[in-house]
Design a protein around this motif. Structure first.
Motif, PDB file in Angstrom:
ATOM      1  N   THR A 276       0.835  -1.210   0.000  1.00  0.00           N
ATOM      2  CA  THR A 276       0.000   0.000   0.000  1.00  0.00           C
ATOM      3  C   THR A 276       0.868   1.258   0.000  1.00  0.00           C
ATOM      4  OG1 THR A 276      -1.741  -1.161   1.216  1.00  0.00           O
ATOM      5  CG2 THR A 276      -1.810   1.235   1.253  1.00  0.00           C
ATOM      6  N   LYS A 279       2.382   1.709  -3.487  1.00  0.00           N
ATOM      7  CA  LYS A 279       1.398   2.111  -4.499  1.00  0.00           C
ATOM      8  C   LYS A 279       0.912   3.543  -4.262  1.00  0.00           C
ATOM      9  CE  LYS A 279      -0.399  -2.422  -5.885  1.00  0.00           C
ATOM     10  NZ  LYS A 279      -1.589  -3.314  -5.960  1.00  0.00           N
ATOM     11  N   SER A 280       0.966   3.975  -2.999  1.00  0.00           N
ATOM     12  CA  SER A 280       0.549   5.347  -2.693  1.00  0.00           C
ATOM     13  C   SER A 280       1.627   6.343  -3.089  1.00  0.00           C
ATOM     14  CB  SER A 280       0.269   5.498  -1.197  1.00  0.00           C
ATOM     15  OG  SER A 280      -0.723   4.609  -0.778  1.00  0.00           O
ATOM     16  N   GLU A 283       3.735   6.771  -8.804  1.00  0.00           N
ATOM     17  CA  GLU A 283       2.686   6.985  -9.798  1.00  0.00           C
ATOM     18  C   GLU A 283       3.124   6.440 -11.143  1.00  0.00           C
ATOM     19  OE1 GLU A 283       2.055  11.227  -9.541  1.00  0.00           O
ATOM     20  OE2 GLU A 283       1.473  11.030  -7.424  1.00  0.00           O
ATOM     21  N   LEU A 366      -1.187  -3.313 -14.576  1.00  0.00           N
ATOM     22  CA  LEU A 366      -2.532  -2.806 -14.327  1.00  0.00           C
ATOM     23  C   LEU A 366      -2.539  -1.906 -13.104  1.00  0.00           C
ATOM     24  CD1 LEU A 366      -5.688  -3.070 -14.907  1.00  0.00           C
ATOM     25  CD2 LEU A 366      -5.673  -4.802 -13.124  1.00  0.00           C
TER      26      LEU A 366
ATOM     27  N   GLU B  92      -4.183  11.164  -7.778  1.00  0.00           N
ATOM     28  CA  GLU B  92      -3.385  11.002  -6.566  1.00  0.00           C
ATOM     29  C   GLU B  92      -4.067  10.089  -5.567  1.00  0.00           C
ATOM     30  OE1 GLU B  92      -2.103  15.694  -6.346  1.00  0.00           O
ATOM     31  OE2 GLU B  92      -3.543  14.847  -4.968  1.00  0.00           O
ATOM     32  N   ILE B  93      -3.254   9.431  -4.762  1.00  0.00           N
ATOM     33  CA  ILE B  93      -3.785   8.618  -3.666  1.00  0.00           C
ATOM     34  C   ILE B  93      -3.629   9.397  -2.362  1.00  0.00           C
ATOM     35  CG2 ILE B  93      -3.442   6.516  -2.312  1.00  0.00           C
ATOM     36  CD1 ILE B  93      -2.689   5.111  -4.955  1.00  0.00           C
ATOM     37  N   LYS B 133      -3.067  14.191  -1.670  1.00  0.00           N
ATOM     38  CA  LYS B 133      -1.636  14.476  -1.790  1.00  0.00           C
ATOM     39  C   LYS B 133      -1.427  15.980  -1.982  1.00  0.00           C
ATOM     40  CE  LYS B 133       1.271  11.050  -3.541  1.00  0.00           C
ATOM     41  NZ  LYS B 133       1.940  10.320  -4.651  1.00  0.00           N
ATOM     42  N   LEU B 165      -5.418   0.039   0.231  1.00  0.00           N
ATOM     43  CA  LEU B 165      -5.922   0.934  -0.802  1.00  0.00           C
ATOM     44  C   LEU B 165      -7.379   0.591  -1.067  1.00  0.00           C
ATOM     45  CD1 LEU B 165      -3.260   1.248  -3.625  1.00  0.00           C
ATOM     46  CD2 LEU B 165      -3.791   2.824  -1.776  1.00  0.00           C
ATOM     47  N   ARG B 177      -8.541   6.050  -5.780  1.00  0.00           N
ATOM     48  CA  ARG B 177      -8.392   5.253  -4.562  1.00  0.00           C
ATOM     49  C   ARG B 177      -7.801   6.100  -3.450  1.00  0.00           C
ATOM     50  NH1 ARG B 177      -5.307  -0.001  -6.719  1.00  0.00           N
ATOM     51  NH2 ARG B 177      -3.808   1.614  -7.257  1.00  0.00           N
ATOM     52  N   ARG B 179      -5.727   5.756   0.488  1.00  0.00           N
ATOM     53  CA  ARG B 179      -5.021   4.898   1.428  1.00  0.00           C
ATOM     54  C   ARG B 179      -5.762   4.924   2.756  1.00  0.00           C
ATOM     55  NH1 ARG B 179       1.397   5.337   2.950  1.00  0.00           N
ATOM     56  NH2 ARG B 179       1.461   3.434   4.206  1.00  0.00           N
ATOM     57  N   LEU B 366     -11.187   0.296 -11.610  1.00  0.00           N
ATOM     58  CA  LEU B 366      -9.838  -0.047 -12.062  1.00  0.00           C
ATOM     59  C   LEU B 366      -9.840  -1.396 -12.774  1.00  0.00           C
ATOM     60  CD1 LEU B 366      -6.684   0.553 -11.842  1.00  0.00           C
ATOM     61  CD2 LEU B 366      -6.728  -0.960  -9.870  1.00  0.00           C
TER      62      LEU B 366
END
Lengths: 475, 475
Positions: A276, A279-280, A283, A366, B92-93, B133, B165, B177, B179, B366
């Protein structure tokens, strides 16, 4: 119940249908019986394939199968923050299906001696069914693939043992996935020419040879779960293994790593948190661009290639094969410009083997990153000092490549329907105590049992990691 | 160990920091103390926001935050096979983070009385940290969000309890998504104005009220696992529950469904196979198009809206709020043109409650489909007979909406930072024996324990399913 059947099949080193030496002879015979002719040609000689006027994408006239397209990649991962490249776009989800059946109480897998145009040795053992949607909906108007009916029209006489979506090479395919499926039937099955029953133990055995088990088989069997630690499983293992003595320390350690669900360096929640976080933080933006607008790539009469001869080429070929649905055709293939290396470093913590797993970003992923082997330079130059950027643990792998730490060492092929004679060095190295515990942020120690849990879900383990895992034998 | 702490907190119905009635009073006071003024304005009155010249996308001048863009959707799912729509693009996450701490041995969650421009009643209980973010890298040059440092610079005094996520509304957001993270600290924490400690049981309690717990809190707590069936957990439950008597049959059944990992109608492998089948069969292609090329959508001075007044509008607003980092600003919001309905039908199999789960395709997903509640017509017209297409089980839900089968019934808000006063009817209906077993291909019965396992992984449960699951209380 199902899982113990897999364990039993994995521990059956030789088969009841054909013995291992008979299978080798059979493969050799198939290779000599069937006429194969693969020629590199010019793009202008492709039939039913051509460059689209506007985008210059390389497409099939039906609009089906796959196409070669251009992408522009932006990321904040690693040292290359922006690049363009050609990529295979094949949005359909195809079948990689294996039909299984118990013979004398042991699960056997129906394997095909299949010829693919890109195969280095033409014939490799592939799943029962290997078909894109275009294939099985018969866009090319050939015969339907063998055994398709078992997968498309399932009856009560068959049970699903495994059914997962798994990704292909993220550096070469744009978000491509296949449906990896294993069925068990109790029906009488007609064994067609080119087909043969093998136990999982036999498949593992032939994974000790170079280029015998094809990539599609490897990805399907990589997903097989062996369950969690139980007295039944251990009893079964102990009943079978005393007969085999050689090299059993590593294999039995791997068996424990596959079923041990309690002793691990990191909990499942900690591993998910690590994923997590990455992935956060990182990008990945992929925009499709016309293939003739790729920077640093040239299109000639015979190939699409990088201006410095790096990475891979797209080449048009003419193929003639006798046991295919269509016996002669042309198509583009991807040709790697050099051999790659794929290696897992493993080490025991709390008495259980852990795999040093790399979270890796590739353009076609993906979901930003997937879990990859410790070292994966699929197309890079892995000779020391000649890489464009530093690859963690590459030096360690190269230095120990010929030592007795190496527990697995073969060449395995990429899928011959898309890749032209591409093979990669596959290695598993047991680091013992001699290994630093300082890891880059995108590395983590994970047991085989934990990896098998992640495999069940979409897009966690990449195809190189799965390929290596598929080769792990327990006896 | 962590999971039993969550169980204990969930079974603590009233808190040690503030009692439930004190919290209601505190929320009421906050609402009256803080000045709020939200006005619909014209697009031309937006500050720092505008339509881009070429694409006509609605963007912020910094290029950050989010934008309103157009998409063209193609699919072979359902009856609408091609459409265009505006969608929120926010690649952005962000963080949805809750800081927790044990008070008298029970885990308490640090909640914020937070005002959002779109909130129906202005103040709702939100996570400790709710930050994009752009927020926390301070694009708008305001003060950093409160408690950000605990999440960004984690020390050894804090432990990660959950870190996942999770997706947002697929009909409104393009692959967005967040976090979702829960930390436990043992440090002394300064309680800032607008913040307050609640047990999980208290949060569940307030989920029985309309529009008190915001969407971001609901998604974070939905992911909380309660572990598998064990003697310890049952003992804990039995030690606490005798004190409470009312309505316990359903709640204790839900507790069993949350921890029972053995008795289920479908095995985990069967559910994964069902998902694999659907993802293989159905395709979703989303292409971005200029917003002024949307078919059937009009752009006026004050809104972007569907030509028949359906679905939702994009509206510009001016917001003035006193306890925000920036106290006055303008932004676009999404305004639903009608109320929606979100309902889970549940039923016991083998003595364990199962949820009737729908696999649902939405444009912004997604990965093609996500698991959704039995009925989810977020923006459709759910009055009988006025839908454009038939919604399975909608009639059943409408007919039983006022019966004693309804075990949960509230209005809950969508996220007030993007949605303008949108609330949806949230229902859980216990079908008892009165329910057909014939299901459409995209429906499946799944236990709460199984759903909690899927939640851990990316993009399995959609936000509506998670929102409903978050409301399930055990006492």
């Amino acid at each position: 119940m199902i899982k113990i059947d897999f364990v039993k099949s994995a521990l059956t080193k030789d088969g009841f249908y054909l013995k291992n030496d008979q299978i080798l002879k059979w493969l050799y015979d198939r290779r000599n019986t069937i006429k194969v002719n693969i020629q590199k040609i010019k793009f202008s000689e492709l039939v039913n394939w051509g460059f689209e006027k506007e985008t210059h994408n390389l497409v099939h006239s039906s609009g089906k199968f796959f196409s070669i397209e251009g992408i522009k990649v932006n990321t904040n991962w690693g040292s290359a923050l922006e690049w363009t490249q050609p990529i295979i776009n094949q949005p359909e989800i195809g079948y990689l299906g294996i039909l299984t059946k118990k013979i004398d109480g042991v699960l056997h897998f129906l394997m095909q001696a299949k010829i693919e145009p890109g195969n280095i040795n033409y014939v490799q053992l592939s799943p029962t069914l290997q078909a894109t949607k275009s294939n099985y909906t018969q866009v090319h108007k050939g015969n339907p693939p063998n055994y398709l009916e078992y997968f498309r029209n399932r009856t009560s006489s068959s049970v699903v043992l495994l059914d997962q979506l798994q990704s292909e090479q993220g550096a070469r395919f744009l978000r491509k996935r296949n449906r990896n499926i294993i069925l068990e039937t109790n029906e009488e099955i007609e064994i067609k020419e080119d087909f043969c029953w093998l136990t999982l133990g036999q498949i593992h055995h032939f994974l000790g040879y170079d280029n015998v088990i094809n990539m599609d088989t490897r990805t399907v069997i990589s997903g097989i779960p062996f369950g969690n630690y139980s007295r039944d499983t251990i009893n079964l293992y102990e009943a079978i293994t005393p007969m085999h003595s050689q090299d059993l320390e590593f294999s039995s350690g791997m068996f424990l790593s596959a079923i041990e669900n309690d002793n691990h360096k990191y909990s499942f929640e900690e591993i998910i948190s690590w994923i997590t976080e990455l992935k956060s933080k990182y990008e990945l933006t992929v925009d499709r661009i016309p293939i003739n607008e790729l920077k640093d790539w040239n299109i000639s009469e015979t190939k699409i290639s990088h201006k410095d001869g790096k990475y891979f080429n797209i080449i048009p070929v003419h193929a003639e094969i006798e046991n295919r649905e269509v016996s002669a055709w042309t198509q583009p293939l991807v040709e790697s410009v050099q051999e790659g290396i794929i290696a897992f470093v493993v080490k025991k913590f709390k008495g259980v083997f852990h795999f040093l797993v790399q979270a890796k970003l590739e353009a076609g992923n993906l979901d930003i990153i997937e879990l990859a082997p410790t070292v994966q330079c699929l197309t890079g130059n892995y000779r020391k000092g000649m890489n464009e950027y530093e690859v963690p643990f590459l030096d360690y792998v190269l230095e120990n490549m010929d030592s007795d730490k190496v527990k697995y060492n073969t060449y395995q092929s990429e899928e011959g329907g898309r890749f032209y004679r591409e093979q990669n060095k596959n290695l598993i190295i047991d680091a013992g105590d001699d290994f630093s515990e300082d890891l880059p942020e995108n590395y983590c120690w994970i047991t085989l049992n934990q990896l098998k849990t992640f495999i069940q879900f979409n897009n966690y383990l990449n195809i190189q990691a799965r390929s290596l895992i598929s080769a792990i034998k327990f006896i």
